[in-house]
Design an enzyme around this catalytic site. Sequence first.
Site, short mmCIF file in Angstrom:
data_model
loop_
_atom_site.label_atom_id
_atom_site.label_comp_id
_atom_site.label_asym_id
_atom_site.label_seq_id
_atom_site.Cartn_x
_atom_site.Cartn_y
_atom_site.Cartn_z
N GLU A 76 4.27 46.02 48.77
CA GLU A 76 2.87 46.38 48.53
C GLU A 76 2.72 47.86 48.24
O GLU A 76 3.55 48.68 48.64
CB GLU A 76 2.01 45.99 49.74
CG GLU A 76 1.88 44.49 49.91
CD GLU A 76 1.08 44.10 51.14
OE1 GLU A 76 0.15 43.30 51.00
OE2 GLU A 76 1.40 44.59 52.24
N CYS A 125 0.08 55.17 47.77
CA CYS A 125 1.09 55.00 48.80
C CYS A 125 2.05 53.93 48.30
O CYS A 125 1.64 52.79 48.04
CB CYS A 125 0.42 54.56 50.10
SG CYS A 125 1.56 54.15 51.43
N CYS A 163 11.64 46.84 56.32
CA CYS A 163 12.11 48.08 56.92
C CYS A 163 13.06 47.74 58.06
O CYS A 163 12.81 46.80 58.83
CB CYS A 163 10.93 48.89 57.45
SG CYS A 163 11.40 50.49 58.18
N CYS A 211 10.38 49.83 64.50
CA CYS A 211 9.35 50.41 65.37
C CYS A 211 8.41 49.29 65.82
O CYS A 211 7.84 48.59 64.98
CB CYS A 211 8.58 51.50 64.64
SG CYS A 211 9.63 52.88 64.11
N CYS A 216 4.65 48.70 64.44
CA CYS A 216 4.47 48.67 62.99
C CYS A 216 4.82 47.29 62.45
O CYS A 216 5.93 46.78 62.70
CB CYS A 216 5.35 49.74 62.35
SG CYS A 216 5.34 49.73 60.55
N GLY A 250 9.17 50.49 54.28
CA GLY A 250 10.51 51.03 54.27
C GLY A 250 10.62 52.45 54.79
O GLY A 250 9.63 53.18 54.93
N SER A 269 7.46 61.06 61.27
CA SER A 269 6.78 60.10 62.16
C SER A 269 7.36 60.28 63.56
O SER A 269 8.38 59.69 63.91
CB SER A 269 7.00 58.67 61.66
OG SER A 269 6.40 58.48 60.40
N CYS A 307 -2.35 52.36 57.78
CA CYS A 307 -1.06 52.77 58.34
C CYS A 307 -0.52 51.74 59.31
O CYS A 307 -1.20 51.33 60.24
CB CYS A 307 -1.25 54.11 59.05
SG CYS A 307 0.21 54.69 59.90
#
Length: 385
Positions: free
Chosen positions: A113, A126, A133, A137, A140, A188, A245, A364
Amino acid sequence: MTSLPLIPAISDAPAARRASMPPKHLADLDLAGRQALVTELGEPAFRAKQVSNHYFGRLVRDPQAMTDLPAATRERLSERLMPTLLTPVRELACDDGATRKALWRLHDGALVESVLMGYPDRVTVCISSQAGCGMACPFCATGQAGLTRNLSTAEIVDQAVYMAGVAASGVVAGSPPRLSRVVFMGMGEPLANYNRVVAAIRRLVSPAPEGLGLSQRHITVSTVGLVPAIRRLASEDLSVTLALSLHAPDDDLRDELVPVNQRWKVAEVLDAAWDYAARTGRRVSIEYAMIKDVNDQPWRADLLGRLLAGKLTHVNLIPLNPTPGSRWDASPKPVEREFVRRLRDAGVSTTVRDTRGREIDGACGQLAAAEDNDTNTDRAGEAPA
């Protein structure tokens, strides 16, 4: 929320995705490489520049619109230099059309996306650098989906070029008709696909016909803290912004929130970030998702302030965005305000991110790119300030 139909989804997509790279595209090659390919086809080398001008300069994909090329060669050159990399599945819009999320199917069935965000003074996209990924985390959606594969250079660039065309069409009301910023904050970990991401950056910042002609200073690369790659990026002679991050100032908690911290601890990651700032002169952005009763305690704000005080940095506090089945929740606003106050009292520049696209799961940490037209479970990327 507005649903904007694009090309219908392919119903017979293979059940088992092959982690294979797509065919070569002109965005994978520098201009010399494109010229070599064109001459292999028996065409004069200058045809490469013509096709490149259409793609990067005019944002044209339709070979029939390339009227400066002989009609007999348009399709052949387009097929070899501009093979289809991203098949649009669905596009959603919110914020009166200022935020637009596109779901793409890649050649092997993988889904990614991109999110376009329009503001009065700029248009930002973005983009994703991987399908899925591997950083895991837990707060996420993308990290919980796992990694399918790295994207090619052209698959990365093509997201930006496509969205530049959307901006140029004028549909993003109240914003300039030109894409001005690109953030590698979609699906990612960009620095885990290092070579292709750096090549994509060089395409994005090179002037047409070599590339899209964006400012290096308007490119942001996000990372969870891959220390060797951060140090390598500092040596690339690029002026892009590094976004780290961090999400916790102490190793005990960051080991849980950002598992790669078990390999490179907070002190090592920040040392690499300060080295990047010193070598590039660019302020490092510290990304910090505010998670209720997890990382939002006043003592953690004070610790973060001590770690960052006097450094060339800025903190982006990110209200945690909801993801299905997550045990995490956003910090209450009074807690968020106290966190901001303590950081600013420590002399650290701090803002709270204007989270965009929640209604379309385009904010996010919501990126997962699942295809479900009935329940709208696809999750998208980052909404940077």
